[in-house]
Structures are given as structure tokens and as C-alpha cells.
Design an enzyme around this catalytic site. Sequence first.
Site, PDB file in Angstrom:
ATOM      1  N   CYS A 272       0.830  -1.190   0.000  1.00  0.00           N
ATOM      2  CA  CYS A 272       0.000   0.000   0.000  1.00  0.00           C
ATOM      3  C   CYS A 272       0.872   1.251   0.000  1.00  0.00           C
ATOM      4  O   CYS A 272       1.802   1.376   0.808  1.00  0.00           O
ATOM      5  CB  CYS A 272      -0.913  -0.005   1.230  1.00  0.00           C
ATOM      6  SG  CYS A 272      -1.888   1.510   1.411  1.00  0.00           S
TER       7      CYS A 272
ATOM      8  N   CYS B 178      -6.436  -5.377 -19.414  1.00  0.00           N
ATOM      9  CA  CYS B 178      -7.270  -4.207 -19.113  1.00  0.00           C
ATOM     10  C   CYS B 178      -6.467  -2.919 -18.953  1.00  0.00           C
ATOM     11  O   CYS B 178      -7.044  -1.838 -18.909  1.00  0.00           O
ATOM     12  CB  CYS B 178      -8.098  -4.465 -17.859  1.00  0.00           C
ATOM     13  SG  CYS B 178      -7.120  -4.735 -16.362  1.00  0.00           S
TER      14      CYS B 178
ATOM     15  N   CYS C 246      -7.293  -0.358   1.151  1.00  0.00           N
ATOM     16  CA  CYS C 246      -6.429  -0.880   2.199  1.00  0.00           C
ATOM     17  C   CYS C 246      -7.213  -0.792   3.505  1.00  0.00           C
ATOM     18  O   CYS C 246      -7.721   0.271   3.860  1.00  0.00           O
ATOM     19  CB  CYS C 246      -5.150  -0.054   2.294  1.00  0.00           C
ATOM     20  SG  CYS C 246      -4.110  -0.514   3.700  1.00  0.00           S
TER      21      CYS C 246
ATOM     22  N   CYS D 107      -5.448   1.835   6.158  1.00  0.00           N
ATOM     23  CA  CYS D 107      -5.432   3.301   6.038  1.00  0.00           C
ATOM     24  C   CYS D 107      -6.524   3.870   5.145  1.00  0.00           C
ATOM     25  O   CYS D 107      -6.642   5.085   5.032  1.00  0.00           O
ATOM     26  CB  CYS D 107      -4.062   3.777   5.561  1.00  0.00           C
ATOM     27  SG  CYS D 107      -3.678   3.346   3.850  1.00  0.00           S
TER      28      CYS D 107
ATOM     29  N   HIS E 168      -7.687   4.058  -1.445  1.00  0.00           N
ATOM     30  CA  HIS E 168      -8.431   3.461  -2.569  1.00  0.00           C
ATOM     31  C   HIS E 168      -7.426   2.742  -3.454  1.00  0.00           C
ATOM     32  O   HIS E 168      -6.462   3.340  -3.932  1.00  0.00           O
ATOM     33  CB  HIS E 168      -9.155   4.552  -3.361  1.00  0.00           C
ATOM     34  CG  HIS E 168      -9.719   4.054  -4.657  1.00  0.00           C
ATOM     35  ND1 HIS E 168     -10.879   3.317  -4.718  1.00  0.00           N
ATOM     36  CD2 HIS E 168      -9.277   4.188  -5.932  1.00  0.00           C
ATOM     37  CE1 HIS E 168     -11.128   3.011  -5.990  1.00  0.00           C
ATOM     38  NE2 HIS E 168     -10.169   3.534  -6.736  1.00  0.00           N
TER      39      HIS E 168
ATOM     40  N   HIS F  60     -10.764  -1.852  -7.895  1.00  0.00           N
ATOM     41  CA  HIS F  60     -12.009  -2.623  -7.803  1.00  0.00           C
ATOM     42  C   HIS F  60     -11.716  -4.103  -7.989  1.00  0.00           C
ATOM     43  O   HIS F  60     -10.683  -4.469  -8.551  1.00  0.00           O
ATOM     44  CB  HIS F  60     -13.003  -2.143  -8.864  1.00  0.00           C
ATOM     45  CG  HIS F  60     -13.485  -0.758  -8.614  1.00  0.00           C
ATOM     46  ND1 HIS F  60     -12.797   0.350  -9.057  1.00  0.00           N
ATOM     47  CD2 HIS F  60     -14.557  -0.291  -7.941  1.00  0.00           C
ATOM     48  CE1 HIS F  60     -13.442   1.446  -8.670  1.00  0.00           C
ATOM     49  NE2 HIS F  60     -14.516   1.085  -7.990  1.00  0.00           N
TER      50      HIS F  60
ATOM     51  N   ASP G 166     -14.315 -11.897 -12.871  1.00  0.00           N
ATOM     52  CA  ASP G 166     -13.905 -12.461 -14.161  1.00  0.00           C
ATOM     53  C   ASP G 166     -12.424 -12.852 -14.178  1.00  0.00           C
ATOM     54  O   ASP G 166     -11.786 -12.842 -15.221  1.00  0.00           O
ATOM     55  CB  ASP G 166     -14.209 -11.474 -15.289  1.00  0.00           C
ATOM     56  CG  ASP G 166     -13.479 -10.145 -15.125  1.00  0.00           C
ATOM     57  OD1 ASP G 166     -12.749  -9.948 -14.128  1.00  0.00           O
ATOM     58  OD2 ASP G 166     -13.644  -9.273 -16.010  1.00  0.00           O
TER      59      ASP G 166
ATOM     60  N   ARG H 219     -10.659 -10.875 -10.102  1.00  0.00           N
ATOM     61  CA  ARG H 219      -9.640 -10.008 -10.695  1.00  0.00           C
ATOM     62  C   ARG H 219      -9.615  -8.722  -9.894  1.00  0.00           C
ATOM     63  O   ARG H 219     -10.530  -7.916  -9.960  1.00  0.00           O
ATOM     64  CB  ARG H 219      -9.962  -9.709 -12.157  1.00  0.00           C
ATOM     65  CG  ARG H 219      -9.031  -8.646 -12.776  1.00  0.00           C
ATOM     66  CD  ARG H 219      -9.295  -8.444 -14.254  1.00  0.00           C
ATOM     67  NE  ARG H 219     -10.669  -8.119 -14.569  1.00  0.00           N
ATOM     68  CZ  ARG H 219     -11.138  -6.883 -14.792  1.00  0.00           C
ATOM     69  NH1 ARG H 219     -10.329  -5.834 -14.720  1.00  0.00           N
ATOM     70  NH2 ARG H 219     -12.420  -6.684 -15.085  1.00  0.00           N
TER      71      ARG H 219
ATOM     72  N   CYS I 233      -8.388  -5.360  -9.814  1.00  0.00           N
ATOM     73  CA  CYS I 233      -7.912  -4.390 -10.782  1.00  0.00           C
ATOM     74  C   CYS I 233      -7.437  -3.171  -9.987  1.00  0.00           C
ATOM     75  O   CYS I 233      -8.247  -2.423  -9.443  1.00  0.00           O
ATOM     76  CB  CYS I 233      -9.071  -4.051 -11.722  1.00  0.00           C
ATOM     77  SG  CYS I 233      -8.627  -2.996 -13.090  1.00  0.00           S
TER      78      CYS I 233
END
Length: 139
Positions: free
Chosen positions: A55, A73, A104, A107, A110, A113, A117, A125, A127
Site C-alpha cells: 500500500c 485491461c 487498504c 489506512c 483506494h 475494484h 472475471d 480479478r 484491478c
Amino acid sequence: MTKPIDDPSYPVRRTDAEWRDQLDPTQYQVARHAATERPFTGRYWDHFAAGRYDCIGCGAPLFSSETKFDAGCGWPSYSEPIDGALVERLVDSSHGMTRVEVRCARCGTHLGHVFDDGPAPTGERFCINSAAIDFQPKE
């Protein structure tokens, strides 16, 4: 309404000024404002060295290179975290769709997501934004 990114329940907390001092502008926007870097632009989307991805906010070990795969992706993708307890899942209903945001758990950074799949054995997954993680090479 989803849990705020600066929720006091996160064990590692900093003021907004402290986050701005610690992170570069892109890291700050991704980690503290749930921004998303453009696909195929982050430093780790095509990075496959052996090691661990931590992180950017608190250094928690989040993902192993052993679970990283090319999902096509444009973002780093992993089939599972090192420790599921360190990755929090929240419903994200922004942008006219419903997804599962991952942060995380220490803390509130962000990360990105998680989608259903991914490859076996998890089928997931994760991402993840490159700006939300820091690579530690395997020694």
C-alpha cells in the site's frame, strides 16, 4: 452511502496535509479521492518482476507477484490479496454502475475494484491502480 475514505475506524490516519506531503499528486488523487489512472499508463500495469506490492499509504503488504496476471485491461491485476483481511471491500455505486471497491483496510487508501472475471482458483480479478501500490522486489 459508502464509508468515507477518511473514516476514523481506519487504524492508520493522517490529516489531509500529511497525505499531500507523503504522496505525489497522482497518488493523492487515487488514494484519497478514489480517482482512477488511465489504462496502460501506470508504472505496474505490465510489470512482472518477482516481489510484493505494498500500500502506498501505509506500507501494508497487499499483493504478491505470484498472483499477478495480464488481464489485458491496462491496470495491474491480481487473483487474490496476500491477506484478505488487509483488503476491504465496499459497494461502489458511482459512475452509474455498481462495483466492488477495494481499499487498504489499514489506512483506507483506494486501491481499485474487484471483479468476478479472474482466473482459477479464485475467479476474481483485483484491478488495482499503480499509483496506489509500491513494488518491493523479492530478495
